[in-house]
Design a protein around this motif. Structure first.
Motif, PDB file in Angstrom:
ATOM      1  N   GLN A 107       1.198  -1.463   0.158  1.00  0.00           N
ATOM      2  CA  GLN A 107       0.114   0.043   0.410  1.00  0.00           C
ATOM      3  C   GLN A 107       0.790   1.406  -0.066  1.00  0.00           C
ATOM      4  OE1 GLN A 107      -3.296   0.271  -0.095  1.00  0.00           O
ATOM      5  NE2 GLN A 107      -2.730  -2.506  -1.109  1.00  0.00           N
ATOM      6  N   ALA A 108       1.753   1.392   0.304  1.00  0.00           N
ATOM      7  CA  ALA A 108       3.165   2.423   0.494  1.00  0.00           C
ATOM      8  C   ALA A 108       3.607   2.552  -0.166  1.00  0.00           C
ATOM      9  CB  ALA A 108       4.348   1.763   1.524  1.00  0.00           C
ATOM     10  N   LYS A 109       2.957   1.686  -1.633  1.00  0.00           N
ATOM     11  CA  LYS A 109       3.901   2.168  -3.103  1.00  0.00           C
ATOM     12  C   LYS A 109       3.282   3.098  -4.044  1.00  0.00           C
ATOM     13  CE  LYS A 109       5.727  -2.462  -3.699  1.00  0.00           C
ATOM     14  NZ  LYS A 109       6.027  -4.014  -4.612  1.00  0.00           N
ATOM     15  N   GLU A 110       2.405   3.240  -3.028  1.00  0.00           N
ATOM     16  CA  GLU A 110       0.796   4.787  -4.022  1.00  0.00           C
ATOM     17  C   GLU A 110       1.760   5.693  -3.155  1.00  0.00           C
ATOM     18  OE1 GLU A 110      -3.112   6.833  -3.014  1.00  0.00           O
ATOM     19  OE2 GLU A 110      -2.959   4.873  -2.250  1.00  0.00           O
ATOM     20  N   PHE A 111       2.707   5.986  -2.498  1.00  0.00           N
ATOM     21  CA  PHE A 111       3.241   7.345  -2.267  1.00  0.00           C
ATOM     22  C   PHE A 111       4.960   6.776  -2.357  1.00  0.00           C
ATOM     23  CE2 PHE A 111       0.060   6.110   1.193  1.00  0.00           C
ATOM     24  CZ  PHE A 111      -0.862   7.480   0.427  1.00  0.00           C
ATOM     25  N   GLY A 112       4.961   6.236  -3.569  1.00  0.00           N
ATOM     26  CA  GLY A 112       6.851   6.191  -3.774  1.00  0.00           C
ATOM     27  C   GLY A 112       7.532   6.929  -4.048  1.00  0.00           C
ATOM     28  N   SER A 113       6.814   8.043  -5.094  1.00  0.00           N
ATOM     29  CA  SER A 113       7.496   8.792  -4.938  1.00  0.00           C
ATOM     30  C   SER A 113       8.121   9.827  -4.082  1.00  0.00           C
ATOM     31  CB  SER A 113       7.647   9.715  -5.879  1.00  0.00           C
ATOM     32  OG  SER A 113       5.963   9.990  -5.967  1.00  0.00           O
ATOM     33  N   GLU A 114       7.067  10.333  -2.998  1.00  0.00           N
ATOM     34  CA  GLU A 114       7.716  11.044  -2.202  1.00  0.00           C
ATOM     35  C   GLU A 114       8.361  10.246  -0.651  1.00  0.00           C
ATOM     36  OE1 GLU A 114       4.596  10.306  -3.357  1.00  0.00           O
ATOM     37  OE2 GLU A 114       3.033  11.776  -3.469  1.00  0.00           O
ATOM     38  N   LEU A 115       7.941   9.538  -0.778  1.00  0.00           N
ATOM     39  CA  LEU A 115       9.031   8.748   0.295  1.00  0.00           C
ATOM     40  C   LEU A 115      10.192   8.724  -0.117  1.00  0.00           C
ATOM     41  CD1 LEU A 115       6.203   5.538   1.361  1.00  0.00           C
ATOM     42  CD2 LEU A 115       6.890   7.449   2.337  1.00  0.00           C
ATOM     43  N   ASP A 116      10.532   7.842  -1.531  1.00  0.00           N
ATOM     44  CA  ASP A 116      11.994   8.072  -2.286  1.00  0.00           C
ATOM     45  C   ASP A 116      13.212   9.122  -1.989  1.00  0.00           C
ATOM     46  OD1 ASP A 116      11.413   5.810  -2.894  1.00  0.00           O
ATOM     47  OD2 ASP A 116      10.807   6.163  -5.036  1.00  0.00           O
ATOM     48  N   LEU A 117      11.569  10.666  -2.084  1.00  0.00           N
ATOM     49  CA  LEU A 117      12.445  12.494  -1.995  1.00  0.00           C
ATOM     50  C   LEU A 117      13.060  12.121  -0.135  1.00  0.00           C
ATOM     51  CD1 LEU A 117      13.092  14.701  -3.852  1.00  0.00           C
ATOM     52  CD2 LEU A 117      11.014  15.729  -3.002  1.00  0.00           C
ATOM     53  N   LEU A 118      11.510  11.632   0.480  1.00  0.00           N
ATOM     54  CA  LEU A 118      12.591  12.205   1.826  1.00  0.00           C
ATOM     55  C   LEU A 118      13.233  11.111   2.286  1.00  0.00           C
ATOM     56  CD1 LEU A 118      10.850  13.684   4.452  1.00  0.00           C
ATOM     57  CD2 LEU A 118       9.221  11.226   5.213  1.00  0.00           C
ATOM     58  N   ALA A 119      13.240   9.846   2.057  1.00  0.00           N
ATOM     59  CA  ALA A 119      14.506   8.981   1.967  1.00  0.00           C
ATOM     60  C   ALA A 119      15.538   9.932   1.773  1.00  0.00           C
ATOM     61  CB  ALA A 119      14.238   7.610   1.445  1.00  0.00           C
ATOM     62  N   LYS A 120      15.755   9.986   0.705  1.00  0.00           N
ATOM     63  CA  LYS A 120      16.883  11.212   0.068  1.00  0.00           C
ATOM     64  C   LYS A 120      17.648  12.456   0.512  1.00  0.00           C
ATOM     65  CE  LYS A 120      19.100  12.540  -4.928  1.00  0.00           C
ATOM     66  NZ  LYS A 120      18.506  13.130  -5.818  1.00  0.00           N
ATOM     67  N   GLN A 121      16.701  12.587   1.419  1.00  0.00           N
ATOM     68  CA  GLN A 121      16.814  13.823   2.497  1.00  0.00           C
ATOM     69  C   GLN A 121      17.249  13.393   3.261  1.00  0.00           C
ATOM     70  OE1 GLN A 121      13.546  16.067   2.619  1.00  0.00           O
ATOM     71  NE2 GLN A 121      14.308  17.996   3.751  1.00  0.00           N
ATOM     72  N   LEU A 122      16.516  12.178   4.277  1.00  0.00           N
ATOM     73  CA  LEU A 122      17.004  12.417   5.516  1.00  0.00           C
ATOM     74  C   LEU A 122      18.370  11.265   5.463  1.00  0.00           C
ATOM     75  CD1 LEU A 122      13.449  11.982   7.380  1.00  0.00           C
ATOM     76  CD2 LEU A 122      14.928  14.019   7.358  1.00  0.00           C
ATOM     77  N   GLN A 123      18.183  10.519   4.718  1.00  0.00           N
ATOM     78  CA  GLN A 123      19.432   9.565   4.152  1.00  0.00           C
ATOM     79  C   GLN A 123      18.731   8.897   5.554  1.00  0.00           C
ATOM     80  OE1 GLN A 123      23.846  10.095   3.649  1.00  0.00           O
ATOM     81  NE2 GLN A 123      22.772  12.049   3.408  1.00  0.00           N
TER      82      GLN A 123
END
Length: 219
Positions: free
Chosen positions: A46-62
């Motif tokens: 279900q989280a894949k629906e927000f994949g792009s937003e989560l990927d961006l946040l993950a990149k920012q926070l590492q």
């Protein structure tokens, strides 16, 4: 909310030595174990629906909670929403986390009871909330509902205050792999209706596991 970070050696498994002896309840989620269950796999899907937003946040926070979060232990006192703390174990990086926090409104670095504490605000107008935190290292983050709860959690983590005792576990037998969620509620310490007191229940402990296609519960 409040935060702290310690080592990763005890990741995933519940460690009573990290929880204050004065708590009235606690819940521990083995996030790594949960992700391996069918329910956990469904949640990740279900989280894949927000994949792009989560990927961006993950990149920012590492930091990517889908991969880097191992476990979470929530504990508190009474039923007051301002009386809880939570320990998050995983893989964190201090520099990007601090960099993100410094952009928050009201960001400050304080010293409280020998601990370095960070404070910041989120929200708008009269809905703003003040948060507190401290980063000790890159393995454990502690979050709390107030500065007092944060200091209490940090004192226990550093061995300056007593931790949960075996008799406070409500008879739970927790072993690696036999649960993904476990908890104890000390009923005697909470405000409960008079009719419920007739059962003379002192505490309730439970653990959840997955067997085949079923979620099993043990009290």
């Amino acid at each position: 909310m409040s935060a702290s970070v310690a080592g990763r050696a005890q990741a995933r498994e519940f460690d009573a030595k990290q929880v204050p002896t004065s708590v009235h309840w606690f819940f521990h989620l083995d996030v790594d174990g949960f992700k391996k269950t069918k329910l956990g796999q469904f949640a990740l899907k279900q989280a894949k629906e927000f994949g792009s937003e989560l990927d961006l946040l993950a990149k920012q926070l590492q930091f990517d909670f889908r991969k880097d979060l191992d476990s979470a232990t929530l504990f508190g006192q009474g039923d007051d929403e301002k009386q809880w703390a939570i320990l998050l174990q995983g893989k964190f990086k201090k520099v990007p986390l601090l960099a993100a926090l410094k952009w928050k409104d009201g960001f400050k670095q304080l010293s409280e009871a020998g601990h370095e504490i960070l404070t910041w605000r989120d929200g708008k107008g009269d809905k703003q909330e003040t948060h507190f935190g401290t980063i000790v290292n890159e393995g454990l983050i502690a979050l709390g509902s107030s500065k007092q709860r944060l200091v209490q959690a940090l004192n226990v983590l550093k061995g300056k205050a007593p931790s949960l005792q075996p008799e406070q576990l409500g008879g739970l037998k927790l072993k690696k792999g036999n649960y993904f969620l476990a908890g104890v509620v000390n009923v005697k310490d909470l405000p409960i209706p008079p009719e419920a007191q007739a059962f003379n229940v002192q505490s309730i402990g439970f653990r959840l596991d997955e067997q085949g296609n079923n979620i099993t519960a043990q009290l």
